[in-house]
Design a protein around this motif. Sequence first.
Motif, mmCIF file in Angstrom:
data_model
loop_
_atom_site.group_PDB
_atom_site.id
_atom_site.type_symbol
_atom_site.label_atom_id
_atom_site.label_comp_id
_atom_site.label_asym_id
_atom_site.label_seq_id
_atom_site.Cartn_x
_atom_site.Cartn_y
_atom_site.Cartn_z
ATOM 1 N N CYS A 6 -32.308 -31.941 -2.284
ATOM 2 C CA CYS A 6 -33.089 -32.827 -1.405
ATOM 3 C C CYS A 6 -34.303 -32.086 -0.848
ATOM 4 C CB CYS A 6 -32.226 -33.345 -0.247
ATOM 5 S SG CYS A 6 -30.712 -34.180 -0.715
ATOM 6 N N GLU A 7 -34.018 -31.107 -0.009
ATOM 7 C CA GLU A 7 -35.081 -30.490 0.780
ATOM 8 C C GLU A 7 -36.035 -29.634 -0.054
ATOM 9 O OE1 GLU A 7 -35.096 -27.168 4.258
ATOM 10 O OE2 GLU A 7 -33.902 -28.982 4.662
ATOM 11 N N LYS A 8 -35.497 -28.710 -0.863
ATOM 12 C CA LYS A 8 -36.347 -27.793 -1.607
ATOM 13 C C LYS A 8 -37.245 -28.521 -2.611
ATOM 14 C CE LYS A 8 -36.215 -23.307 -0.669
ATOM 15 N NZ LYS A 8 -35.607 -22.375 -1.627
ATOM 16 N N PRO A 9 -36.721 -29.438 -3.445
ATOM 17 C CA PRO A 9 -37.644 -30.118 -4.361
ATOM 18 C C PRO A 9 -38.740 -30.887 -3.633
ATOM 19 C CG PRO A 9 -35.455 -31.119 -4.437
ATOM 20 C CD PRO A 9 -35.332 -29.827 -3.695
ATOM 21 N N ALA A 10 -38.407 -31.471 -2.476
ATOM 22 C CA ALA A 10 -39.432 -32.181 -1.702
ATOM 23 C C ALA A 10 -40.498 -31.215 -1.200
ATOM 24 C CB ALA A 10 -38.787 -32.926 -0.536
ATOM 25 N N LYS A 11 -40.089 -30.044 -0.748
ATOM 26 C CA LYS A 11 -41.052 -29.055 -0.265
ATOM 27 C C LYS A 11 -41.907 -28.512 -1.396
ATOM 28 C CE LYS A 11 -38.597 -27.378 3.854
ATOM 29 N NZ LYS A 11 -37.876 -26.232 4.468
ATOM 30 N N GLY A 56 -28.546 -18.141 -2.851
ATOM 31 C CA GLY A 56 -29.878 -18.604 -2.488
ATOM 32 C C GLY A 56 -30.950 -18.266 -3.500
ATOM 33 N N LYS A 57 -30.575 -17.947 -4.725
ATOM 34 C CA LYS A 57 -31.534 -17.544 -5.751
ATOM 35 C C LYS A 57 -31.959 -18.690 -6.664
ATOM 36 C CE LYS A 57 -29.756 -12.813 -5.809
ATOM 37 N NZ LYS A 57 -29.064 -11.767 -6.605
ATOM 38 N N VAL A 58 -31.347 -19.849 -6.512
ATOM 39 C CA VAL A 58 -31.759 -21.057 -7.230
ATOM 40 C C VAL A 58 -32.343 -22.015 -6.199
ATOM 41 C CG1 VAL A 58 -30.919 -23.105 -8.468
ATOM 42 C CG2 VAL A 58 -30.146 -20.831 -9.148
ATOM 43 N N ASP A 59 -33.499 -22.582 -6.516
ATOM 44 C CA ASP A 59 -34.194 -23.453 -5.572
ATOM 45 C C ASP A 59 -33.924 -24.929 -5.792
ATOM 46 O OD1 ASP A 59 -35.989 -21.450 -4.119
ATOM 47 O OD2 ASP A 59 -36.440 -21.017 -6.219
ATOM 48 N N TYR A 94 -40.333 -20.222 -8.156
ATOM 49 C CA TYR A 94 -39.214 -21.118 -7.897
ATOM 50 C C TYR A 94 -38.338 -21.215 -9.145
ATOM 51 C CZ TYR A 94 -42.413 -22.455 -4.166
ATOM 52 O OH TYR A 94 -43.271 -22.425 -3.092
ATOM 53 N N THR A 95 -37.039 -21.313 -8.908
ATOM 54 C CA THR A 95 -36.063 -21.328 -9.991
ATOM 55 C C THR A 95 -35.311 -22.650 -10.004
ATOM 56 O OG1 THR A 95 -35.749 -18.945 -9.693
ATOM 57 C CG2 THR A 95 -34.087 -20.112 -10.992
ATOM 58 N N TYR A 127 -42.943 -22.219 -11.335
ATOM 59 C CA TYR A 127 -41.676 -22.956 -11.246
ATOM 60 C C TYR A 127 -41.038 -22.855 -12.629
ATOM 61 C CZ TYR A 127 -38.579 -26.995 -10.274
ATOM 62 O OH TYR A 127 -37.504 -27.838 -10.088
ATOM 63 N N VAL A 128 -39.952 -22.110 -12.734
ATOM 64 C CA VAL A 128 -39.293 -21.891 -14.020
ATOM 65 C C VAL A 128 -38.226 -22.961 -14.192
ATOM 66 C CG1 VAL A 128 -38.145 -20.233 -15.521
ATOM 67 C CG2 VAL A 128 -39.710 -19.417 -13.738
ATOM 68 N N VAL A 129 -38.457 -23.871 -15.147
ATOM 69 C CA VAL A 129 -37.562 -25.018 -15.316
ATOM 70 C C VAL A 129 -36.303 -24.624 -16.080
ATOM 71 C CG1 VAL A 129 -39.526 -26.614 -15.280
ATOM 72 C CG2 VAL A 129 -38.614 -25.842 -17.475
ATOM 73 N N HIS A 130 -35.290 -25.419 -15.909
ATOM 74 C CA HIS A 130 -33.995 -25.363 -16.610
ATOM 75 C C HIS A 130 -33.549 -23.955 -17.028
ATOM 76 C CE1 HIS A 130 -36.466 -25.318 -20.215
ATOM 77 N NE2 HIS A 130 -36.662 -26.623 -20.242
ATOM 78 N N VAL A 131 -33.446 -23.053 -16.052
ATOM 79 C CA VAL A 131 -32.926 -21.711 -16.317
ATOM 80 C C VAL A 131 -31.460 -21.828 -16.725
ATOM 81 C CG1 VAL A 131 -32.356 -19.491 -15.252
ATOM 82 C CG2 VAL A 131 -34.563 -20.577 -14.798
#
Length: 459
Positions: free
Chosen positions: A370-375, A309-312, A265-266, A240-244
Amino acid sequence: MTTDDCDIQIKGGVLVSSKEMKLADVFIRNGLVDSIETPGSGRKAKRTIDATGKYVLPGIVEAHLHPVYADRLETLSRAAVYGGITTLIPYIGAVKAWGVEGNLLDAVNYFMEEGARDSVIDFGLHCSLVASDLADLETTIPQICAKGVRSFKGFMAYRKRGMFLSDADLMRILSVLKENGGLFCVHAENGDLCDFLEDRFTAEGKTGPEYYAPSRPAITEAEATFRILSFAKVLDCPMYVVHVSTREALDVIGMFKAWGGAPIYTETCTHYLTLTNEEMLKLGSLAKVSPPLREKEHIDALWQAIIDGKVDVVGADTGGHLIAKKEPRFGDVFKAPAGLPGQETMFTVTYDEGVNRRQVSLCRLVEIMCEKPAKIFGIFPRKGVLQPGADGDVLIFDPMKQHTITAANQHVNTDYTMYENRTVLGAPEIVIQRGEILLEDGELKARKGRAQFLRADPA
């Protein structure tokens, strides 16, 4: 149906998911979403909320904050509610300055207790790893995962602050996380190159705000991203690559995704989607953040990546300091602390910039906020979605409500905002968690001590 056994009916609103927008009524019973009904179903509830003309969203999931500076979980959770957020997943660690004595497991216990005592909304945890945590890594990581914390952050920068992890450290961490079903969240900047440039500027007397961004150029982020993803590919560890913040880092991530392997994950942040380095020149160290604020071309590239769709995930990376702590403002900015406030403004500013100004789909924002961070962080479908069986966490959002952001109307200890006097169209009207009204008519009704700790399920 004609039963009235539900606690809340939200009627007349436009229900928004990651897939569609539709007119629908939401029924909540015993803290959970009981059903989604077409309008006019005849079903009733003890309380009816009219959401006509409003959007009905899942509560926002905020997965990047640091509740260890001017604001702790108590004030950040309150501010989060005002911003439509119902779930927080902060980064914590075994750092004495953050109030923790002991090892990383002690830190997890400490912040679980603080969250249960002080937060007004549900929360999970990420662990930040520093060099002092490595001695007993093989023992503590399984213990922490067993407590429901499965995401761990490491830093490829900040050698001077004692947070830097060597390549050998990183490979060891990835191996241990792979064995225990963990996820590695990485701050990807080439720390040695950043330090070299900072030292050279300092030696030349170039310490004003105009030299901060050049001390951490885009290539430092791209190189570090390439290196850590290379390790992860060999070791088959999810990343999971933070704060790109840069177009170049996006290119690197895209290349590794095309090559296949463990999930990557981006994440980017609201400030990288809205603010440029001009803020650093105007505000000095108040705008200091790492990676630094970039130029407009990077903002445009990040928004295009969201559309494509390249940022999660979009987060806030809240780490606000008091103005007095941000000195020197315009002198030697390298000596000032990094970090920006942004909890309360995260969703409303992202919505205003994305939906109102760039015509980004609201469904896409629901997916990445909402959805992606929860997943990704193992709390879906309890959080991040409105469907039967999910927690009754709801944001009723008024797209026509205009408001102006000022430091004076924020609900945190931090005494400035990066969005001073920015007028935003769209604001939370009602915020609900587990069927309990947290915000209504501008009044915070949530009380600390009601929060639940959210165990992260294995990926």
